[in-house]
Motif scaffolding. Sequence first.
Motif, PDB file in Angstrom:
ATOM      1  N   ASP A 172       0.822  -1.207   0.000  1.00 31.47           N
ATOM      2  CA  ASP A 172       0.000   0.000   0.000  1.00 31.47           C
ATOM      3  C   ASP A 172       0.855   1.255   0.000  1.00 31.47           C
ATOM      4  O   ASP A 172       0.516   2.264  -0.637  1.00 31.47           O
ATOM      5  CB  ASP A 172      -0.929  -0.003   1.215  1.00 31.47           C
ATOM      6  CG  ASP A 172      -2.108  -0.947   1.048  1.00 31.47           C
ATOM      7  OD1 ASP A 172      -2.827  -0.802   0.043  1.00 31.47           O
ATOM      8  OD2 ASP A 172      -2.303  -1.820   1.905  1.00 31.47           O
ATOM      9  N   ILE A 175       2.123   2.015  -3.583  1.00 30.80           N
ATOM     10  CA  ILE A 175       1.085   2.605  -4.441  1.00 30.80           C
ATOM     11  C   ILE A 175       0.806   4.050  -4.028  1.00 30.80           C
ATOM     12  O   ILE A 175       0.656   4.942  -4.883  1.00 30.80           O
ATOM     13  CB  ILE A 175      -0.191   1.757  -4.392  1.00 30.80           C
ATOM     14  CG1 ILE A 175       0.072   0.327  -4.911  1.00 30.80           C
ATOM     15  CG2 ILE A 175      -1.303   2.413  -5.206  1.00 30.80           C
ATOM     16  CD1 ILE A 175       0.608   0.265  -6.324  1.00 30.80           C
ATOM     17  N   THR A 176       0.744   4.307  -2.723  1.00 27.95           N
ATOM     18  CA  THR A 176       0.505   5.673  -2.248  1.00 27.95           C
ATOM     19  C   THR A 176       1.619   6.608  -2.692  1.00 27.95           C
ATOM     20  O   THR A 176       1.369   7.734  -3.157  1.00 27.95           O
ATOM     21  CB  THR A 176       0.380   5.683  -0.718  1.00 27.95           C
ATOM     22  OG1 THR A 176      -0.737   4.882  -0.324  1.00 27.95           O
ATOM     23  CG2 THR A 176       0.192   7.101  -0.194  1.00 27.95           C
ATOM     24  N   GLU A 217       1.408   7.378  -6.395  1.00 30.55           N
ATOM     25  CA  GLU A 217       0.369   8.369  -6.665  1.00 30.55           C
ATOM     26  C   GLU A 217       0.865   9.774  -6.320  1.00 30.55           C
ATOM     27  O   GLU A 217       0.638  10.729  -7.069  1.00 30.55           O
ATOM     28  CB  GLU A 217      -0.883   8.043  -5.848  1.00 30.55           C
ATOM     29  CG  GLU A 217      -2.022   9.028  -6.073  1.00 30.55           C
ATOM     30  CD  GLU A 217      -3.194   8.807  -5.134  1.00 30.55           C
ATOM     31  OE1 GLU A 217      -3.996   9.744  -4.986  1.00 30.55           O
ATOM     32  OE2 GLU A 217      -3.296   7.704  -4.543  1.00 30.55           O
ATOM     33  N   ILE A 269       0.044   2.728 -15.017  1.00 29.10           N
ATOM     34  CA  ILE A 269       1.117   1.745 -14.864  1.00 29.10           C
ATOM     35  C   ILE A 269       0.824   0.580 -15.794  1.00 29.10           C
ATOM     36  O   ILE A 269      -0.292   0.057 -15.822  1.00 29.10           O
ATOM     37  CB  ILE A 269       1.217   1.229 -13.412  1.00 29.10           C
ATOM     38  CG1 ILE A 269       1.625   2.367 -12.468  1.00 29.10           C
ATOM     39  CG2 ILE A 269       2.203   0.062 -13.312  1.00 29.10           C
ATOM     40  CD1 ILE A 269       1.546   1.991 -10.995  1.00 29.10           C
ATOM     41  N   LEU A 312       1.182  -6.278  -4.302  1.00 33.95           N
ATOM     42  CA  LEU A 312       1.265  -4.965  -4.935  1.00 33.95           C
ATOM     43  C   LEU A 312       0.031  -4.705  -5.789  1.00 33.95           C
ATOM     44  O   LEU A 312      -0.537  -3.602  -5.775  1.00 33.95           O
ATOM     45  CB  LEU A 312       2.534  -4.900  -5.776  1.00 33.95           C
ATOM     46  CG  LEU A 312       2.988  -3.542  -6.307  1.00 33.95           C
ATOM     47  CD1 LEU A 312       3.214  -2.559  -5.172  1.00 33.95           C
ATOM     48  CD2 LEU A 312       4.249  -3.699  -7.136  1.00 33.95           C
ATOM     49  N   TYR A 313      -0.402  -5.715  -6.528  1.00 34.10           N
ATOM     50  CA  TYR A 313      -1.600  -5.560  -7.354  1.00 34.10           C
ATOM     51  C   TYR A 313      -2.856  -5.432  -6.500  1.00 34.10           C
ATOM     52  O   TYR A 313      -3.791  -4.711  -6.849  1.00 34.10           O
ATOM     53  CB  TYR A 313      -1.714  -6.729  -8.330  1.00 34.10           C
ATOM     54  CG  TYR A 313      -0.983  -6.437  -9.634  1.00 34.10           C
ATOM     55  CD1 TYR A 313      -1.652  -5.853 -10.703  1.00 34.10           C
ATOM     56  CD2 TYR A 313       0.367  -6.704  -9.773  1.00 34.10           C
ATOM     57  CE1 TYR A 313      -0.998  -5.550 -11.881  1.00 34.10           C
ATOM     58  CE2 TYR A 313       1.045  -6.402 -10.945  1.00 34.10           C
ATOM     59  CZ  TYR A 313       0.350  -5.826 -12.000  1.00 34.10           C
ATOM     60  OH  TYR A 313       1.012  -5.516 -13.163  1.00 34.10           O
ATOM     61  N   LEU A 328      -2.984  -1.961  -5.539  1.00 33.27           N
ATOM     62  CA  LEU A 328      -3.356  -1.144  -6.694  1.00 33.27           C
ATOM     63  C   LEU A 328      -4.864  -1.195  -6.929  1.00 33.27           C
ATOM     64  O   LEU A 328      -5.483  -0.196  -7.307  1.00 33.27           O
ATOM     65  CB  LEU A 328      -2.603  -1.636  -7.935  1.00 33.27           C
ATOM     66  CG  LEU A 328      -2.797  -0.852  -9.229  1.00 33.27           C
ATOM     67  CD1 LEU A 328      -2.349   0.592  -9.068  1.00 33.27           C
ATOM     68  CD2 LEU A 328      -2.024  -1.522 -10.365  1.00 33.27           C
ATOM     69  N   ASN A 379      -6.722   1.396  -5.080  1.00 34.39           N
ATOM     70  CA  ASN A 379      -6.410   2.802  -5.360  1.00 34.39           C
ATOM     71  C   ASN A 379      -7.203   3.258  -6.580  1.00 34.39           C
ATOM     72  O   ASN A 379      -7.020   2.735  -7.676  1.00 34.39           O
ATOM     73  CB  ASN A 379      -4.906   2.971  -5.615  1.00 34.39           C
ATOM     74  CG  ASN A 379      -4.521   4.421  -5.827  1.00 34.39           C
ATOM     75  OD1 ASN A 379      -4.853   5.020  -6.833  1.00 34.39           O
ATOM     76  ND2 ASN A 379      -3.801   4.985  -4.867  1.00 34.39           N
ATOM     77  N   ILE A 432      -4.907   5.448  -9.876  1.00 35.82           N
ATOM     78  CA  ILE A 432      -3.915   4.948 -10.818  1.00 35.82           C
ATOM     79  C   ILE A 432      -4.552   3.879 -11.700  1.00 35.82           C
ATOM     80  O   ILE A 432      -5.120   2.903 -11.212  1.00 35.82           O
ATOM     81  CB  ILE A 432      -2.683   4.365 -10.096  1.00 35.82           C
ATOM     82  CG1 ILE A 432      -2.008   5.442  -9.245  1.00 35.82           C
ATOM     83  CG2 ILE A 432      -1.693   3.800 -11.102  1.00 35.82           C
ATOM     84  CD1 ILE A 432      -0.798   4.954  -8.466  1.00 35.82           C
ATOM     85  N   ARG A 433      -4.422   4.082 -12.978  1.00 35.12           N
ATOM     86  CA  ARG A 433      -4.955   3.145 -13.968  1.00 35.12           C
ATOM     87  C   ARG A 433      -3.895   2.081 -14.278  1.00 35.12           C
ATOM     88  O   ARG A 433      -2.719   2.396 -14.415  1.00 35.12           O
ATOM     89  CB  ARG A 433      -5.300   3.921 -15.237  1.00 35.12           C
ATOM     90  CG  ARG A 433      -5.686   3.093 -16.438  1.00 35.12           C
ATOM     91  CD  ARG A 433      -5.763   4.024 -17.641  1.00 35.12           C
ATOM     92  NE  ARG A 433      -6.256   3.386 -18.835  1.00 35.12           N
ATOM     93  CZ  ARG A 433      -6.274   3.963 -20.035  1.00 35.12           C
ATOM     94  NH1 ARG A 433      -5.833   5.199 -20.167  1.00 35.12           N
ATOM     95  NH2 ARG A 433      -6.749   3.325 -21.081  1.00 35.12           N
ATOM     96  N   HIS A 434      -4.322   0.849 -14.379  1.00 32.42           N
ATOM     97  CA  HIS A 434      -3.395  -0.224 -14.763  1.00 32.42           C
ATOM     98  C   HIS A 434      -3.729  -0.706 -16.168  1.00 32.42           C
ATOM     99  O   HIS A 434      -4.893  -0.894 -16.524  1.00 32.42           O
ATOM    100  CB  HIS A 434      -3.462  -1.404 -13.803  1.00 32.42           C
ATOM    101  CG  HIS A 434      -2.478  -2.483 -14.145  1.00 32.42           C
ATOM    102  ND1 HIS A 434      -2.793  -3.570 -14.937  1.00 32.42           N
ATOM    103  CD2 HIS A 434      -1.167  -2.619 -13.836  1.00 32.42           C
ATOM    104  CE1 HIS A 434      -1.726  -4.332 -15.080  1.00 32.42           C
ATOM    105  NE2 HIS A 434      -0.729  -3.782 -14.416  1.00 32.42           N
TER     106      HIS A 434
END
Length: 556
Positions: free
Chosen positions: A7, A10-11, A14, A21, A32-33, A36, A39, A42-44
Motif C-alpha cells: 500500500d 502505491i501511495t 500516486e 502503470i 502490490l496488485y 493497486l 487505489n 492509478i490506472r493499470h
Amino acid sequence: MKTTGADLIITLLERQGIETIAGIPGGANLPLYDALARNPCIRHVLARHEQGAGFMAQGMARVTGKPQVCFATSGPGATNVLTAIADAKLDSIPLICITGQVPTGLIGTDAFQEIDTYGLSIPITKHNYLVRDARELLDIIPAAFRIACSGRPGPVLIDVPKDVQTAEIEIESLPDPEGPDPALLPDPGRLRAAADMIRASRRPVLYIGGGIIAGGAADDLLRLAEKSSIPIAPTLLALDAVPAGHPLHLGMLGMHGARFTNHALEACDLLIAVGARFDDRATGRAAAFCPNAGIIHIDIDRSEIEKIKPASIGIASDAGEALRALLPLIEPDSRREWMAEVRRLRAEFPMELDGVEDVTSAYGIIRHTADCLPPDAIIATDVGQHQMRVAQAFPFRTPRTWLTSGGLGTMGFGLPAAIGAALAAPARTVVCFTGDGSFLMNIQELATLAEEELNVKIILFDNRSLGLVHQQQDLFYGSRFIAVNYPKPVDFAGIAGCFGIPSTRLAGSDDPAEALAQALRTPGPHLIHAPVDVYDKVFPMVAPGGANSQMLTRAG
C-alpha cells in the motif's frame, strides 16, 4: 498511520504523479496488485508480455519527459522486462521498474521463480534497489524518481520481496515527492573558451543528440544556430529537435544519413557536439570522423566527454543551460561562404528517396502519411529498414514526437511504445511504422491495443524478411542468405482482425492514397498493410566500420 509495504508503494507512486502503470501480475507481486486494486487514482494497463509493459512505460516517458512506471513479477517476469530496461539505459529514458521477488527468507535458495534481479540489472540501470524492510520504501520510492530524471536520465529498478510487500508498519508521515536535482551548470571559463572557438571558426557544425530532447533545449539550440549561422546535424534520436525544412537543418548524419550531411561534417573546422555521445552509427569509423575539426563537447554525463573522440573543450552541463549561457557570448555571423558551401553540397549530394511520389512505395507511404497528420502527431518505429526510411523521409516538426530505439536497436519496441504514447497523449494520433520481422516480436500487444481502443495506426512494411539483415548479407556476404527470409506468408490483416482491429491492404487498392488517408483519419486502432520488395535497399549507407565520407549509393 498503519500501512503495508504494498500500500505504501502505491501511495507513494500516486504522490509522485503516476496515473498509469503497465504491467503483468504474478505470485511474487500479487500484494502490490491487491494494493493497486484499492487505489482509484492509478490506472493499470495489462500488457501481454513484460517487455511490452516496459516499452509502454518508455512510450509514456518519451512523450512526457517524466519518469513512468512498469510492474513485473519475479523470475521470468523480471527477466522479460530486462530488455526494455537496457533499452531505456542506452537511450537515457527515465523509467522505474518495480519487480516482485520471493520472500527474503527464500532468497538464495533457488525458490520457485527466484532470480537475482538485482544482480542482473546492475549493468543496465542507472541505479537499483533490493528492498529489505518496508520502511526503506519511504526513502527508496522518492529517491528512485529523483535519480531517474536527474542529470542524464535513465532507468531505476526496485526489487521488492513478497514479505516486504505484506509487512505491516507504522509510519508518522509520508515523504514529499521528489523531482530532478538542480541542473548541472556549465563552467564559465570553458564557455568563454568555447565562444572564442566558435567566433574564430569558418565552417562550424552543431552535432546534436538525444540530450537536446532530454534537456528541453530545442528552442535554445535554434536560437544559437540562427544567431551564428551554424548548420545542425542531428543523430537518430534528435531528429525532432529541429523543424523539417529549416534552412540550417542538415538532416540525419551517419550510417544512413544524407550524403551532403556527412560531407559537410567532413569539411567542417569546428564540431560543436551537444547531448551526443559519438555513437558508431553516427560517426562511422571514429578516427575518420570530422578529421579537420576542433571539437567542443557539451554533455551532462562527464564520462561521455572524450570517451570516443578527444575534445578541444569539454563542458559537463545540462544542454539547455549551456546553450542559454553560450548565446550572449556569441556574435551574430552570416557565414556567407560556409552557407554557400552547404548549399552546394546539398545540391551535389541530394538525399534521393526512390519512389517518394508513389504512394505504394515505402518512401511514398511515409511522405503521404506525413501529409495527412497534424504537427503534433507522434511517430514510433521498430528497428530496421523502415526505421531508417522514416528517419530519412519523415518531416518532424515538434520535439517529443519521435519514438525509436536508438542505442540498443530493439526489434519489438514500436507497437508497445506507441501504445504508451497513446496512453500519455490520448487526444493525439500515434503512428507506428514497423516491419514484419519487428512486428512479430511483440505482436501479442495487439490485444492490449484493442482493449484500450487507442488511436494508434500501425503501418506495416512487409517484405517477408529481416530486411536490414538481408541487405547486409546481400551487400557484404556474397548474397549468402541464411536465417533471414520468411518463406511462408503471414496474413497480418487477418491477425489484426482476430484481435478486433480493422485493417487496410494497400496492395490492390483502387485508390491507395485515399485508402491510406481514410485509415489514418478514422478514430481508433488500425493496421495498414503495405508489401515491399525485399531487394529494395535503404541507401545511402556507410559500410560497417567504414568512414562516413565513403557512402554506398544505389548507383554503386
